[in-house]
Design a protein around this motif. Sequence first.
Motif, PDB file in Angstrom:
ATOM      1  N   ILE A 212       9.106   0.939 -11.642  1.00 24.28           N
ATOM      2  CA  ILE A 212       7.668   1.137 -11.508  1.00 24.28           C
ATOM      3  C   ILE A 212       6.882  -0.094 -11.951  1.00 24.28           C
ATOM      4  N   TYR A 213       7.409  -0.849 -12.918  1.00 23.16           N
ATOM      5  CA  TYR A 213       6.718  -2.055 -13.379  1.00 23.16           C
ATOM      6  C   TYR A 213       6.759  -3.152 -12.317  1.00 23.16           C
ATOM      7  N   VAL A 214       7.906  -3.295 -11.682  1.00 22.69           N
ATOM      8  CA  VAL A 214       8.043  -4.286 -10.606  1.00 22.69           C
ATOM      9  C   VAL A 214       7.128  -3.922  -9.445  1.00 22.69           C
ATOM     10  N   THR A 215       7.096  -2.642  -9.084  1.00 25.67           N
ATOM     11  CA  THR A 215       6.242  -2.199  -7.985  1.00 25.67           C
ATOM     12  C   THR A 215       4.770  -2.432  -8.309  1.00 25.67           C
ATOM     13  N   ALA A 216       4.379  -2.100  -9.527  1.00 33.33           N
ATOM     14  CA  ALA A 216       2.995  -2.318  -9.937  1.00 33.33           C
ATOM     15  C   ALA A 216       2.650  -3.809  -9.926  1.00 33.33           C
ATOM     16  N   ALA A 217       3.592  -4.644 -10.365  1.00 34.30           N
ATOM     17  CA  ALA A 217       3.364  -6.090 -10.366  1.00 34.30           C
ATOM     18  C   ALA A 217       3.163  -6.615  -8.952  1.00 34.30           C
ATOM     19  N   LYS A 218       3.962  -6.119  -8.020  1.00 32.18           N
ATOM     20  CA  LYS A 218       3.812  -6.543  -6.617  1.00 32.18           C
ATOM     21  C   LYS A 218       2.419  -6.175  -6.091  1.00 32.18           C
ATOM     22  N   MET A 219       1.955  -4.988  -6.438  1.00 32.55           N
ATOM     23  CA  MET A 219       0.622  -4.568  -5.994  1.00 32.55           C
ATOM     24  C   MET A 219      -0.463  -5.428  -6.649  1.00 32.55           C
ATOM     25  N   TYR A 220      -0.250  -5.807  -7.916  1.00 34.66           N
ATOM     26  CA  TYR A 220      -1.267  -6.557  -8.653  1.00 34.66           C
ATOM     27  C   TYR A 220      -1.429  -7.988  -8.134  1.00 34.66           C
ATOM     28  N   VAL A 221      -0.336  -8.626  -7.743  1.00 25.44           N
ATOM     29  CA  VAL A 221      -0.404 -10.046  -7.360  1.00 25.44           C
ATOM     30  C   VAL A 221      -0.784 -10.257  -5.902  1.00 25.44           C
ATOM     31  N   ARG A 222      -1.173  -9.207  -5.203  1.00 23.21           N
ATOM     32  CA  ARG A 222      -1.460  -9.338  -3.768  1.00 23.21           C
ATOM     33  C   ARG A 222      -2.677 -10.202  -3.457  1.00 23.21           C
ATOM     34  N   ASP A 223      -3.428 -10.578  -4.471  1.00 23.71           N
ATOM     35  CA  ASP A 223      -4.527 -11.517  -4.221  1.00 23.71           C
ATOM     36  C   ASP A 223      -4.005 -12.938  -4.024  1.00 23.71           C
ATOM     37  N   SER A 224      -2.755 -13.181  -4.410  1.00 26.48           N
ATOM     38  CA  SER A 224      -2.175 -14.520  -4.321  1.00 26.48           C
ATOM     39  C   SER A 224      -1.003 -14.624  -3.363  1.00 26.48           C
ATOM     40  N   VAL A 225      -0.377 -13.491  -3.033  1.00 20.05           N
ATOM     41  CA  VAL A 225       0.842 -13.526  -2.227  1.00 20.05           C
ATOM     42  C   VAL A 225       0.977 -12.212  -1.482  1.00 20.05           C
ATOM     43  N   GLU A 226       1.604 -12.248  -0.323  1.00 19.82           N
ATOM     44  CA  GLU A 226       1.862 -11.015   0.412  1.00 19.82           C
ATOM     45  C   GLU A 226       3.121 -10.359  -0.145  1.00 19.82           C
ATOM     46  N   ILE A 227       3.214  -9.048   0.034  1.00 16.62           N
ATOM     47  CA  ILE A 227       4.423  -8.323  -0.384  1.00 16.62           C
ATOM     48  C   ILE A 227       4.951  -7.524   0.802  1.00 16.62           C
ATOM     49  N   ASP A 228       6.182  -7.031   0.664  1.00 14.27           N
ATOM     50  CA  ASP A 228       6.751  -6.234   1.745  1.00 14.27           C
ATOM     51  C   ASP A 228       6.190  -4.827   1.749  1.00 14.27           C
ATOM     52  N   MET A 229       6.318  -4.116   0.630  1.00 11.93           N
ATOM     53  CA  MET A 229       5.888  -2.717   0.539  1.00 11.93           C
ATOM     54  C   MET A 229       6.051  -2.261  -0.903  1.00 11.93           C
ATOM     55  N   PRO A 230       5.364  -1.201  -1.300  1.00 13.06           N
ATOM     56  CA  PRO A 230       5.667  -0.597  -2.594  1.00 13.06           C
ATOM     57  C   PRO A 230       7.004   0.150  -2.470  1.00 13.06           C
ATOM     58  N   ALA A 231       7.899  -0.073  -3.407  1.00 15.18           N
ATOM     59  CA  ALA A 231       9.207   0.591  -3.349  1.00 15.18           C
ATOM     60  C   ALA A 231       9.563   1.114  -4.734  1.00 15.18           C
ATOM     61  N   GLY A 232       9.696   2.416  -4.846  1.00 13.75           N
ATOM     62  CA  GLY A 232       9.978   3.013  -6.149  1.00 13.75           C
ATOM     63  C   GLY A 232      11.242   3.847  -6.138  1.00 13.75           C
ATOM     64  N   PRO A 233      11.251   4.955  -6.899  1.00 18.25           N
ATOM     65  CA  PRO A 233      12.447   5.808  -6.987  1.00 18.25           C
ATOM     66  C   PRO A 233      12.899   6.314  -5.624  1.00 18.25           C
ATOM     67  N   SER A 234      14.198   6.485  -5.471  1.00 17.09           N
ATOM     68  CA  SER A 234      14.786   6.861  -4.187  1.00 17.09           C
ATOM     69  C   SER A 234      14.418   8.288  -3.795  1.00 17.09           C
ATOM     70  N   GLU A 235      14.347   8.518  -2.460  1.00 17.93           N
ATOM     71  CA  GLU A 235      13.943   9.814  -1.922  1.00 17.93           C
ATOM     72  C   GLU A 235      14.760  10.164  -0.683  1.00 17.93           C
ATOM     73  N   ILE A 236      15.017  11.451  -0.510  1.00 17.45           N
ATOM     74  CA  ILE A 236      15.662  11.914   0.717  1.00 17.45           C
ATOM     75  C   ILE A 236      15.105  13.288   1.089  1.00 17.45           C
ATOM     76  N   VAL A 237      14.881  13.482   2.379  1.00 16.09           N
ATOM     77  CA  VAL A 237      14.583  14.804   2.929  1.00 16.09           C
ATOM     78  C   VAL A 237      15.648  15.088   3.981  1.00 16.09           C
ATOM     79  N   VAL A 238      16.352  16.206   3.827  1.00 18.42           N
ATOM     80  CA  VAL A 238      17.343  16.638   4.808  1.00 18.42           C
ATOM     81  C   VAL A 238      16.740  17.791   5.604  1.00 18.42           C
ATOM     82  N   ILE A 239      16.746  17.656   6.934  1.00 18.06           N
ATOM     83  CA  ILE A 239      16.300  18.737   7.814  1.00 18.06           C
ATOM     84  C   ILE A 239      17.548  19.327   8.468  1.00 18.06           C
TER      85      ILE A 239
END
Length: 423
Positions: A212-239
């Motif tokens: 969560i700290y890395v993800t928050a840091a990526k969001m914070y520095v977006r005024d200086s650099v582009e990022i790929d996406m916010p990426a946090g804890p893993s998720e799955i949905v099975v249908i």
Amino acid sequence: MIRQLSNIDEDVLKELFKRRTSIESVMGSVKLVADDVRSNGDAAVKKYTKQFDGVDIESLEVTEDEIYNAEELIDYETIGHLEAAIENIQAFHALQLPSTETWLTEIYPGIRLGQKYTPLSRIGAYVPGGMGSYPSSALMLVIPARVAGVPEVIACTPPRKDGSIHPLTLTALDMAGADRIFKVGGVQAISAMAYGTGTIPKVEKIVGPGNIYVTAAKMYVRDSVEIDMPAGPSEIVVIADEGANPVFIAADMIAQGEHDVNAMSILLTTSRLLADAVENEIAVQTAKAARKEIIEKASKGIYVVKDLESAAEVCNFIAPEHVEIMVRDPLSVLNRVKNAGTVYVGEYAPVAAGDYASGANHVLPTGGYAKTFSGMNTMQFIKTTSIQVIDREGLEGIKDTIIALANIEGFDAHARSVAKRFE
């Protein structure tokens, strides 16, 4: 616990599928670290590496000798597996490249419009690490950038307690084609790549997953650099429908749960019998799992829905990182799933296949960001620039429209820049 989900109301879904973590909860501390790195460069990076990782780093950059020594520790069989994964990842991501670097087409007599593609000049890959080793993430980040033609790829990954990088991660980064590798993790690594320090160069884009700290840091520095996406804890949905295999479903839900106590595993099924079987199987398999304590704390939910259309609707609301479809007519469900990082179709398509060896990328949006973000792909590293080739005939054909719209908006000089050409 199994729930009957008959009321697909947005407020109900919001409460049921609320994520456990919030970027805002850590943003204050992230700002302090990032601003310090921005102002004090290497000194701040070393300070926080000692504070957070317990490592007193003298030299931030990995040397050629360190890479060589790491590769000597890896057995030939493992090297072979890495090479097989690299081959598949390269092949898939090469298919994502545009068919031509530049294209032009005539849309009106005298007007040709087109596009050119240019790779970014330098990108930064963040590979999680510390006590663990994630060579697959190294491959998933560096290879697409190389396929896209990025001339310089740097990587940051946290050091172990002895100040070294895990040999597998280091070897994977080197084999994938990273130019420079730095023994830095966390917020300080993201900040260093965003702002540049005396040792770590500033990049144009930062990619890679983290806590969560890395993800928050990526969001914070977006005024200086582009990022790929916010990426946090893993998720799955099975249908799944009544014909699905409960053993496979339970195994895949548990697999995501072993990542993190904040991971989320959801089953949406039309069959109460299947729901009961999966619940029992989760208990059986969890008891035998190596990461039992983490899996038990991770979020798991089994929901019985009235039909597969409802399942797809709920899935789109959740917008999970991974979706698995285990039904008799998967195409009908696949066409309804709009919000997902990646979709696996069939009982023999577990998330683990994409995590390691199928060739598709496993760096994906989580936390509901799949509604607006794409997963890691080759085009993340390529800029598009439009091209306009217009001759006198072409401009004359649209000049009245240009002048009229420019005047409507009050931009007289815009209108005159066209009119002057025909006086």
